[in-house]
Write a protein that holds these residues in place. Structure first.
Motif, short mmCIF file in Angstrom:
data_model
loop_
_atom_site.label_atom_id
_atom_site.label_comp_id
_atom_site.label_asym_id
_atom_site.label_seq_id
_atom_site.Cartn_x
_atom_site.Cartn_y
_atom_site.Cartn_z
N ASN A 75 0.70 -1.34 -0.01
CA ASN A 75 0.05 0.13 0.01
C ASN A 75 0.97 1.15 0.01
OD1 ASN A 75 1.03 -0.04 2.61
ND2 ASN A 75 -1.01 0.27 3.77
N GLY A 76 2.17 1.07 -0.47
CA GLY A 76 3.07 2.08 -0.34
C GLY A 76 4.09 2.23 -1.43
N ASP A 77 3.71 1.95 -2.64
CA ASP A 77 4.64 1.79 -3.66
C ASP A 77 4.81 2.97 -4.38
OD1 ASP A 77 4.62 -1.36 -3.93
OD2 ASP A 77 2.55 -1.11 -4.02
N THR A 78 5.96 3.55 -4.50
CA THR A 78 6.49 4.85 -5.20
C THR A 78 6.83 4.62 -6.67
OG1 THR A 78 7.11 5.83 -3.28
CG2 THR A 78 8.10 6.57 -5.27
N TRP A 79 6.27 5.41 -7.89
CA TRP A 79 6.42 5.38 -8.92
C TRP A 79 7.56 6.53 -9.15
CZ3 TRP A 79 4.23 1.77 -12.49
CH2 TRP A 79 3.23 1.24 -11.98
N VAL A 80 8.82 6.13 -9.62
CA VAL A 80 10.06 7.25 -9.57
C VAL A 80 10.08 7.56 -11.04
CG1 VAL A 80 12.49 7.75 -8.91
CG2 VAL A 80 11.00 6.25 -7.42
N VAL A 81 9.91 8.89 -11.26
CA VAL A 81 10.26 9.45 -12.64
C VAL A 81 11.38 10.46 -12.89
CG1 VAL A 81 8.98 10.75 -14.60
CG2 VAL A 81 7.78 9.20 -13.18
N TYR A 82 12.25 10.13 -13.78
CA TYR A 82 13.43 10.92 -13.68
C TYR A 82 12.90 11.93 -15.29
CZ TYR A 82 15.44 7.28 -11.14
OH TYR A 82 15.67 6.51 -10.13
N PRO A 83 12.32 12.93 -14.95
CA PRO A 83 11.81 13.73 -16.10
C PRO A 83 12.74 14.08 -17.33
CG PRO A 83 11.05 14.69 -14.05
CD PRO A 83 12.14 13.68 -13.74
N ALA A 84 13.81 14.79 -17.02
CA ALA A 84 14.81 15.06 -17.89
C ALA A 84 15.46 13.94 -18.68
CB ALA A 84 15.88 15.80 -17.12
N LEU A 85 15.17 12.71 -18.32
CA LEU A 85 15.69 11.67 -18.71
C LEU A 85 14.68 10.79 -19.53
CD1 LEU A 85 18.46 10.53 -16.59
CD2 LEU A 85 18.70 12.10 -18.58
N ARG A 86 13.32 11.04 -19.27
CA ARG A 86 12.06 10.21 -19.58
C ARG A 86 12.46 9.05 -19.31
NH1 ARG A 86 9.47 13.44 -23.87
NH2 ARG A 86 8.53 11.36 -24.47
N LEU A 94 11.40 6.01 -16.20
CA LEU A 94 10.52 5.82 -15.10
C LEU A 94 11.10 4.47 -14.34
CD1 LEU A 94 7.73 5.47 -13.38
CD2 LEU A 94 6.77 4.21 -15.32
N GLN A 95 11.03 4.49 -12.94
CA GLN A 95 11.44 3.25 -12.27
C GLN A 95 10.13 2.65 -11.55
OE1 GLN A 95 15.23 3.58 -10.23
NE2 GLN A 95 15.00 1.72 -9.18
N THR A 96 9.91 1.44 -11.62
CA THR A 96 8.54 1.10 -11.13
C THR A 96 8.43 0.63 -9.74
OG1 THR A 96 8.64 -0.95 -12.17
CG2 THR A 96 7.71 0.69 -13.52
N GLY A 97 9.52 0.13 -9.31
CA GLY A 97 9.60 -0.48 -8.14
C GLY A 97 8.92 -2.11 -8.39
N ASP A 98 8.13 -2.55 -7.49
CA ASP A 98 7.68 -3.80 -7.67
C ASP A 98 6.23 -4.04 -8.18
OD1 ASP A 98 10.01 -5.22 -7.18
OD2 ASP A 98 9.37 -6.03 -5.56
N MET A 99 5.66 -2.81 -8.43
CA MET A 99 4.47 -2.69 -9.26
C MET A 99 4.37 -3.31 -10.50
SD MET A 99 2.06 -1.75 -7.41
CE MET A 99 0.72 -1.43 -8.65
N PHE A 100 5.70 -3.43 -11.06
CA PHE A 100 6.00 -4.14 -12.43
C PHE A 100 7.40 -4.63 -12.07
CE2 PHE A 100 7.75 -3.58 -17.11
CZ PHE A 100 7.20 -4.73 -17.19
N ALA A 101 7.32 -5.84 -11.59
CA ALA A 101 8.52 -6.51 -11.19
C ALA A 101 9.00 -7.42 -12.26
CB ALA A 101 8.20 -7.42 -9.88
N TRP A 102 8.20 -8.21 -12.98
CA TRP A 102 8.36 -9.28 -13.73
C TRP A 102 7.17 -9.48 -14.60
CZ3 TRP A 102 10.00 -11.08 -8.69
CH2 TRP A 102 8.65 -11.26 -7.83
N ARG A 103 7.37 -10.26 -15.68
CA ARG A 103 6.33 -10.74 -16.63
C ARG A 103 5.71 -12.14 -16.12
NH1 ARG A 103 10.08 -8.21 -19.23
NH2 ARG A 103 9.79 -6.72 -20.80
#
Ligand SMILES: [Zn+2]
Length: 300
Positions: free
Chosen positions: A174-185, A187-196
Motif C-alpha cells: 500500500n506504499g509503492d512509489t513510482w519514480v520518474v526522472y523527467p529530464a531523461l524520460r 520511469l522506475q516502477t519498483g515492484d508494481m512491475f517486477a516481472w512478466r
C-alpha cells in the motif's frame, strides 16, 4: 585455587575466542556478488537485480548522479551498502546524499543501514509505516527509516536533477512509489512491475490484487513523457511493456475473479488460468501465490 583461576581464565578466553570467530564467520559469510553499474541514460545508472534463489541480491537499484550528489533508488538486501558504494565510485566521486525506497520489502530497503546516517531517506508515508514494523528498523536501526514522506506526489531536487515521486494506490503493497526522472524520460516502477508474471501481492503490507490493475491504469495514464522503464526485478525495458503489463493484470484479475465466482479452488484456478499464450514471453510460475492472495481478499 590458582589452578581453578587459570582454568577459569582459559575458559573465558575459549568462550570469547569462540564468539569472536563466530562473529568473524558471520561477517565474512560470502554474499552473491553484485554486477557493475550499467548506464541507462546520461547520468542515470542501474545496479541490476538478480533472480530469486541462492544468488539473490535484491531488486534493481537506480543510481542518479546529480550536481549535488548521488540519489540511490532501492538498496537491495542487507549487507550490500559497501559494495553499492564501491560500484558507484566507478562512475562518480560524488557522495550519496539521498535514498528513495520504492516500498518496504527487505530486498529494496535492506542496505539502507550501509549508508551514512546523514543520507536523506524518502518514501511514501505508508511505506514508512510498514518499515517501522520491521525488525530490521528497530532500536538503533530506526535512524535508517525514511526521514521524509509524501502522500500523493513529491519532487526531489530541481532542474535537470529533479525526480518526481508518485503514489497511485495499492497493489504490491500500500506504499509503492513510482519514480520518474523527467529530464531523461525514464520511469522506475519498483515492484508494481517486477516481472512478466503474476505479481507478489503482499496483503500484510496493504497490497491488493483487486486494486492492482486500477493502480496500474492510473500510473500509465498519469505518468507522461517517459520512454524507458526500469522494472523492480527484470532488465530495463520500454513504456510499451508496462502498458502491456497493465493489460495483462486487467485480464489476469478478471480471470481469477471469474474462477472464484465459479467456485473453483485455488489449485483449480491456478491450473485453469493461463495467459501465456495471449502474452508471449510471460510466465505462470507465480499464479498460485497471487491467486491465494486474491481469494483471501475476495472473502473479506
Ligand atoms: Zn517487493
Amino acid at each position: 585455587m590458582k589452578r581453578a583461576t587459570i582454568l577459569g581464565a582459559l575458559l573465558v578466553i575459549g568462550v570469547v575466542g569462540g564468539l569472536a570467530s563466530a562473529l568473524v564467520a558471520q561477517q565474512q559469510q560470502p554474499r552473491p556478488p553484485l554486477p557493475d553499474v550499467t548506464k541507462v541514460k546520461d547520468n542515470l545508472y542501474v545496479i541490476a537485480s538478480s533472480a530469486p534463489g541462492p544468488e539473490f541480491t535484491g531488486g534493481n537499484t537506480g543510481v542518479f548522479v546529480t550536481d549535488s550528489g548521488v540519489v540511490v533508488v532501492d538498496t537491495k538486501l542487507s549487507g550490500y551498502g559497501p559494495t553499492i558504494l564501491e560500484k558507484i565510485k566507478k562512475v562518480t566521486s560524488k557522495p550519496v546524499t539521498t535514498i528513495i525506497n520504492t516500498h518496504t520489502h527487505g530486498d529494496h530497503t535492506g542496505s539502507n543501514e550501509g549508508f551514512p546516517a546523514t543520507v536523506d531517506i524518502v518514501a511514501h508515508e505508508n511505506t514508512k509505516a510498514n518499515m517501522v514494523k520491521m525488525d530490521a528498523f528497530k532500536g538503533d536501526k530506526a535512524q535508517f527509516l525514511p526521514k521524509r514522506t509524501y502522500k500523493d506526489k513529491m519532487s526531489v531536487g530541481s532542474g535537470k536533477d529533479r525526480i518526481d515521486l508518485y503514489y497511485f494506490g495499492a497493489g504490491h503493497t500500500n506504499g509503492d512509489t513510482w519514480v520518474v526522472y523527467p529530464a531523461l524520460r525514464v520511469l522506475q516502477t519498483g515492484d508494481m512491475f517486477a516481472w512478466r508474471d503474476a505479481p507478489t501481492i503482499d496483503r500484510n503490507n496493504g497490497g491488493s490484487g483487486i486494486d492492482y490493475p486500477k493502480t496500474l491504469s492510473k500510473a500509465v495514464a498519469g505518468i507522461k513523457n517517459v520512454d524507458v522503464v526500469i522494472p523492480g526485478h527484470s532488465p530495463v525495458t520500454t513504456l510499451k511493456d508496462l502498458q502491456e503489463y497493465q493489460r495483462f493484470m486487467v485480464d489476469w484479475v478478471a480471470a481469477v475473479q471469474a474462477a472464484a465466482a465459479a467456485g473453483k479452488s485455488v489449485d483449480d484456478a491456478a491450473a485453469s488460468i493461463d495467459l501465456t499464450g495471449k502474452y508471449p514471453g510471460y510466465k505462470n510460475e507465480r499464479y498460485k501465490a497471487a491467486i491465494t492472495a486474491v481469494y483471501a481478499e475476495l472473502k473479506k
